[in-house]
Scaffold this active site. Structure first.
Site, PDB file in Angstrom:
ATOM      1  N   HIS A 119       1.306  -1.503  -0.149  1.00  0.00           N
ATOM      2  CA  HIS A 119      -0.332   0.485  -0.117  1.00  0.00           C
ATOM      3  C   HIS A 119       1.042   1.516   0.433  1.00  0.00           C
ATOM      4  O   HIS A 119       2.096   1.308   1.076  1.00  0.00           O
ATOM      5  CB  HIS A 119      -0.873  -0.479   1.283  1.00  0.00           C
ATOM      6  CG  HIS A 119      -1.567   1.161   0.968  1.00  0.00           C
ATOM      7  ND1 HIS A 119      -1.564   2.079   1.609  1.00  0.00           N
ATOM      8  CD2 HIS A 119      -3.024   1.562   1.317  1.00  0.00           C
ATOM      9  CE1 HIS A 119      -2.256   3.143   1.668  1.00  0.00           C
ATOM     10  NE2 HIS A 119      -3.482   2.647   1.511  1.00  0.00           N
ATOM     11  N   GLU A 161      13.954  16.289   8.838  1.00  0.00           N
ATOM     12  CA  GLU A 161      15.083  17.221   9.351  1.00  0.00           C
ATOM     13  C   GLU A 161      16.352  15.716  10.331  1.00  0.00           C
ATOM     14  O   GLU A 161      15.641  14.595  10.457  1.00  0.00           O
ATOM     15  CB  GLU A 161      14.546  18.205  10.434  1.00  0.00           C
ATOM     16  CG  GLU A 161      13.608  19.216   9.907  1.00  0.00           C
ATOM     17  CD  GLU A 161      12.369  18.617   9.629  1.00  0.00           C
ATOM     18  OE1 GLU A 161      11.535  18.582   8.579  1.00  0.00           O
ATOM     19  OE2 GLU A 161      11.647  17.860  10.492  1.00  0.00           O
ATOM     20  N   GLU A 195      10.253  11.837   6.694  1.00  0.00           N
ATOM     21  CA  GLU A 195       9.053  11.747   5.997  1.00  0.00           C
ATOM     22  C   GLU A 195       9.436  11.202   4.088  1.00  0.00           C
ATOM     23  O   GLU A 195       9.927  11.444   3.581  1.00  0.00           O
ATOM     24  CB  GLU A 195       8.005  13.277   5.668  1.00  0.00           C
ATOM     25  CG  GLU A 195       8.428  13.706   6.918  1.00  0.00           C
ATOM     26  CD  GLU A 195       7.248  13.193   8.265  1.00  0.00           C
ATOM     27  OE1 GLU A 195       6.410  11.960   7.448  1.00  0.00           O
ATOM     28  OE2 GLU A 195       6.532  13.645   9.664  1.00  0.00           O
ATOM     29  N   LYS A 250      11.875  10.746  20.116  1.00  0.00           N
ATOM     30  CA  LYS A 250      10.657  11.507  20.213  1.00  0.00           C
ATOM     31  C   LYS A 250       9.644  10.681  19.753  1.00  0.00           C
ATOM     32  O   LYS A 250       9.428   9.384  20.122  1.00  0.00           O
ATOM     33  CB  LYS A 250       9.589  11.509  18.372  1.00  0.00           C
ATOM     34  CG  LYS A 250      10.524  12.928  17.556  1.00  0.00           C
ATOM     35  CD  LYS A 250      11.787  12.737  17.005  1.00  0.00           C
ATOM     36  CE  LYS A 250      12.412  13.459  16.410  1.00  0.00           C
ATOM     37  NZ  LYS A 250      14.415  13.266  16.623  1.00  0.00           N
ATOM     38  N   PHE A 279      -9.159  -4.400  -9.183  1.00  0.00           N
ATOM     39  CA  PHE A 279      -8.312  -3.517  -8.950  1.00  0.00           C
ATOM     40  C   PHE A 279      -6.211  -4.158  -9.595  1.00  0.00           C
ATOM     41  O   PHE A 279      -5.556  -4.520  -9.039  1.00  0.00           O
ATOM     42  CB  PHE A 279      -7.642  -4.267  -7.515  1.00  0.00           C
ATOM     43  CG  PHE A 279      -6.857  -3.440  -6.369  1.00  0.00           C
ATOM     44  CD1 PHE A 279      -6.391  -2.214  -6.955  1.00  0.00           C
ATOM     45  CD2 PHE A 279      -7.071  -3.623  -5.246  1.00  0.00           C
ATOM     46  CE1 PHE A 279      -5.959  -1.368  -5.961  1.00  0.00           C
ATOM     47  CE2 PHE A 279      -6.586  -3.672  -4.563  1.00  0.00           C
ATOM     48  CZ  PHE A 279      -5.291  -1.666  -5.008  1.00  0.00           C
ATOM     49  N   ASP A 314       0.986   4.116   1.328  1.00  0.00           N
ATOM     50  CA  ASP A 314       1.397   5.122   2.148  1.00  0.00           C
ATOM     51  C   ASP A 314       1.870   4.180   3.709  1.00  0.00           C
ATOM     52  O   ASP A 314       2.957   4.226   3.822  1.00  0.00           O
ATOM     53  CB  ASP A 314      -0.265   4.583   3.463  1.00  0.00           C
ATOM     54  CG  ASP A 314      -0.606   5.825   2.787  1.00  0.00           C
ATOM     55  OD1 ASP A 314      -0.381   7.161   2.373  1.00  0.00           O
ATOM     56  OD2 ASP A 314      -2.363   6.164   3.372  1.00  0.00           O
ATOM     57  N   LYS A 315       2.131   2.401   3.060  1.00  0.00           N
ATOM     58  CA  LYS A 315       2.898   2.001   3.760  1.00  0.00           C
ATOM     59  C   LYS A 315       3.937   1.340   2.995  1.00  0.00           C
ATOM     60  O   LYS A 315       5.175   1.392   4.098  1.00  0.00           O
ATOM     61  CB  LYS A 315       2.575   0.176   4.178  1.00  0.00           C
ATOM     62  CG  LYS A 315       1.269   0.426   5.258  1.00  0.00           C
ATOM     63  CD  LYS A 315       2.127   0.249   6.526  1.00  0.00           C
ATOM     64  CE  LYS A 315       1.200   1.221   7.400  1.00  0.00           C
ATOM     65  NZ  LYS A 315       2.805   2.060   8.621  1.00  0.00           N
ATOM     66  N   LYS A 366      10.504   8.355  12.942  1.00  0.00           N
ATOM     67  CA  LYS A 366      11.507   9.146  13.983  1.00  0.00           C
ATOM     68  C   LYS A 366      12.233   8.258  14.991  1.00  0.00           C
ATOM     69  O   LYS A 366      11.828   7.592  15.585  1.00  0.00           O
ATOM     70  CB  LYS A 366       9.869   9.488  14.670  1.00  0.00           C
ATOM     71  CG  LYS A 366       9.072  10.411  13.492  1.00  0.00           C
ATOM     72  CD  LYS A 366       7.782  10.616  14.444  1.00  0.00           C
ATOM     73  CE  LYS A 366       7.024  11.792  13.603  1.00  0.00           C
ATOM     74  NZ  LYS A 366       5.527  12.166  14.398  1.00  0.00           N
ATOM     75  N   ARG A 404       0.408   8.410   7.479  1.00  0.00           N
ATOM     76  CA  ARG A 404      -0.750   8.376   7.610  1.00  0.00           C
ATOM     77  C   ARG A 404      -1.683   7.111   8.100  1.00  0.00           C
ATOM     78  O   ARG A 404      -3.194   6.880   6.679  1.00  0.00           O
ATOM     79  CB  ARG A 404      -1.316   8.664   5.572  1.00  0.00           C
ATOM     80  CG  ARG A 404      -2.562   9.574   5.266  1.00  0.00           C
ATOM     81  CD  ARG A 404      -2.660  10.150   4.286  1.00  0.00           C
ATOM     82  NE  ARG A 404      -2.195   9.534   3.477  1.00  0.00           N
ATOM     83  CZ  ARG A 404      -2.000  10.031   1.755  1.00  0.00           C
ATOM     84  NH1 ARG A 404      -2.538  11.375   1.385  1.00  0.00           N
ATOM     85  NH2 ARG A 404      -1.559   8.904   0.978  1.00  0.00           N
ATOM     86  N   LYS A 405      -0.940   6.108   8.254  1.00  0.00           N
ATOM     87  CA  LYS A 405      -2.626   4.966   8.779  1.00  0.00           C
ATOM     88  C   LYS A 405      -1.855   4.368  10.239  1.00  0.00           C
ATOM     89  O   LYS A 405      -1.199   3.491  11.077  1.00  0.00           O
ATOM     90  CB  LYS A 405      -1.313   3.431   7.645  1.00  0.00           C
ATOM     91  CG  LYS A 405      -2.172   3.415   6.443  1.00  0.00           C
ATOM     92  CD  LYS A 405      -3.561   3.741   6.101  1.00  0.00           C
ATOM     93  CE  LYS A 405      -4.038   3.204   5.452  1.00  0.00           C
ATOM     94  NZ  LYS A 405      -4.134   4.379   4.805  1.00  0.00           N
ATOM     95  N   LYS A 411      -5.332  -4.762   0.748  1.00  0.00           N
ATOM     96  CA  LYS A 411      -6.116  -4.591   2.157  1.00  0.00           C
ATOM     97  C   LYS A 411      -6.851  -5.331   2.569  1.00  0.00           C
ATOM     98  O   LYS A 411      -7.945  -6.107   1.917  1.00  0.00           O
ATOM     99  CB  LYS A 411      -6.957  -2.846   2.116  1.00  0.00           C
ATOM    100  CG  LYS A 411      -6.580  -1.500   1.544  1.00  0.00           C
ATOM    101  CD  LYS A 411      -8.022  -0.487   1.258  1.00  0.00           C
ATOM    102  CE  LYS A 411      -7.190   0.889   1.648  1.00  0.00           C
ATOM    103  NZ  LYS A 411      -7.989   1.748   2.055  1.00  0.00           N
ATOM    104  N   ASP A 430      -2.788   5.524  -5.967  1.00  0.00           N
ATOM    105  CA  ASP A 430      -3.331   6.837  -5.275  1.00  0.00           C
ATOM    106  C   ASP A 430      -1.741   7.057  -4.315  1.00  0.00           C
ATOM    107  O   ASP A 430      -1.332   6.453  -4.234  1.00  0.00           O
ATOM    108  CB  ASP A 430      -3.804   6.271  -4.158  1.00  0.00           C
ATOM    109  CG  ASP A 430      -4.449   6.954  -2.721  1.00  0.00           C
ATOM    110  OD1 ASP A 430      -4.285   7.850  -3.020  1.00  0.00           O
ATOM    111  OD2 ASP A 430      -4.800   6.140  -1.950  1.00  0.00           O
ATOM    112  N   ALA A 431      -1.064   8.155  -3.901  1.00  0.00           N
ATOM    113  CA  ALA A 431      -0.490   9.204  -3.504  1.00  0.00           C
ATOM    114  C   ALA A 431      -0.165   8.228  -1.830  1.00  0.00           C
ATOM    115  O   ALA A 431      -0.715   7.963  -1.763  1.00  0.00           O
ATOM    116  CB  ALA A 431      -0.010  10.857  -3.209  1.00  0.00           C
ATOM    117  N   ASP A 465       5.800  10.473  20.399  1.00  0.00           N
ATOM    118  CA  ASP A 465       5.048  10.112  19.989  1.00  0.00           C
ATOM    119  C   ASP A 465       5.197   9.538  19.500  1.00  0.00           C
ATOM    120  O   ASP A 465       4.508   8.567  19.656  1.00  0.00           O
ATOM    121  CB  ASP A 465       5.133  10.958  18.329  1.00  0.00           C
ATOM    122  CG  ASP A 465       4.231  12.142  17.899  1.00  0.00           C
ATOM    123  OD1 ASP A 465       3.427  12.534  19.453  1.00  0.00           O
ATOM    124  OD2 ASP A 465       5.110  13.197  16.992  1.00  0.00           O
TER     125      ASP A 465
END
Length: 387
Positions: A16, A57, A44, A269, A230, A18-19, A265, A244-245, A166, A238-239, A271
């Site tokens: 996918h 960064e 990123e 961090k 598909f 995003d992955k 990260k 985003r997941k 998915k 898809d970008a 997060d």
């Protein structure tokens, strides 16, 4: 009164977009942290048709071959043919990495020598007794389905599959206990010349029935490639974007999410490292018999060493007051960024493995936050009776 409901979670395959972005960002992090434990990384990745852009960064003295790392990840995932819409050899890899802000860095690497939190925010950890790995059943099954999609594609069992895909699993609950799988939705990218009925039969036989226990498949509804086709997928369809997941990465919606992404990260961090610690705490508490289901929230301020708040919710499944459990957490666990990094041994190149099929519940990966080595301390502190 009997309470009955259906809860749904989703997962996506390593192909996918995003992955793909998450894996590239974490592969770069792994390369750097293996060679420079003091590096500060916020990487990123953006993917679209024929292009991979690496941004973010860094603070490090080493050189990382970004393009080579990205191409290796794309190749390992399976984008090895231009007919798939994305090919590791021909894709353009752009490097827009910059230097970390000195304003951020002075809050992390404090003049006192202490390590401050790399950002503000809140993180959640969760554990429940629904599965052996103490994860919610819907997200556990969804991850296993997407991992199986990749397995049968790569080993040739279902050779007409392509990397993108998915899975979505809806589980029926009665009085908080999972009873059966109500619906399974799978969308799997495929070659152009495959009949929908052939793909459906292969997915049900080689993926769903191999993953989901037979006793849970009671009048289950299947939606396999519900649009009927598909073929165009991955970054062509898809970008993709790092982070985003985040619900896929965590608990599939079974508990709140603080909003911070993980991939790319370094562990200063919070997060990322704070969410790993919150899972570690929640899993040890549930393993100790404190409750059947438990959510932990930690909150931090940038540059500050200790968390600004700790919250526990046992969802009515414990006889122990929440404030006593919170006191137990404060006394047993070191929640400073340096303490988390040391406790969970986070200065290792372990991160690419986390970037697909979930960060939690994967005991076979050896992730330190899945250990239950603090159970005896918790039982002694809270005087929990041995099971």
């Amino acid at each position: 009164m009997t309470k009955e409901y259906i809860f749904t979670s989703e997962s996506v395959t390593e192909g996918h977009p995003d992955k793909m972005a998450d894996q590239i960002s974490d592969a770069i992090l792994d390369y750097i942290i293996e060679r420079d434990e003091n590096a500060r990384v916020a990487c990123e990745t953006v993917l679209t048709t024929g292009i991979c852009l690496i941004a973010g960064e860094l603070k490090t003295d080493i050189y990382a071959p970004m393009q080579d790392i990205a191409r290796d990840v794309i190749r390992e995932i399976g984008y090895t043919d231009a007919s798939f819409g994305f090919d590791y050899r021909s894709a353009g890899i752009l490097n827009a990495i910059g230097e970390q802000s000195i304003d951020i860095n002075q809050g992390v690497d404090r003049s006192s020598g202490e390590l401050g939190a790399g950002d503000q925010g809140m993180m959640f950890g969760y554990a429940c007794s629904e599965t052996d790995e103490l994860m919610p059943l819907p997200i556990s099954l969804a991850h296993k389905l997407t991992a199986k999609l990749a397995e049968v594609r790569k080993n040739g069992t279902v050779p007409f599959l392509r990397p993108d895909g998915k899975a979505q699993v809806s589980v029926k609950y009665i009085d908080g206990k999972p009873i059966s799988v109500d619906t399974v939705v799978i969308s799997a990218q495929h070659n152009d010349n495959i009949f929908p009925s052939t793909l459906r039969d292969a997915i049900i036989t080689e993926v769903i029935e191999e993953v989901i226990p037979k006793e849970l498949l009671k009048d289950t509804t299947y939606h396999i490639n519900p649009t009927g086709r598909f073929v165009i997928g991955g970054p062509q369809g898809d970008a993709g974007l790092t982070g985003r997941k985040i619900v896929v990465d965590t608990y599939g919606g079974s508990c709140p999410h603080g909003g911070g992404a993980f991939s790319g990260k370094d562990p200063t961090k919070v997060d990322r490292s704070g969410a790993y610690m919150a899972r570690y705490i929640a899993k040890n508490l549930v393993s100790a018999g404190v409750s059947e289901r438990l959510t932990v929230q930690l909150a931090y301020a940038i540059g500050i060493v200790e968390p600004v708040s700790i919250m526990v919710d046992t969802h009515g499944s414990s006889s122990i007051e929440n404030y006593k459990i919170e006191e137990c957490i404060k006394d047993i666990f070191n929640l400073s960024p340096a303490g988390i990094i040391k406790e969970l041994d986070l200065l290792k190149p372990i991160y690419k493995k986390t970037a697909s099929y979930g960060h939690f519940g994967r005991e076979d990966m050896g992730f330190s936050w899945e250990k239950t080595n603090r159970v005896d301390e918790i039982k002694s502190y809270l005087r929990v009776k041995k099971c």
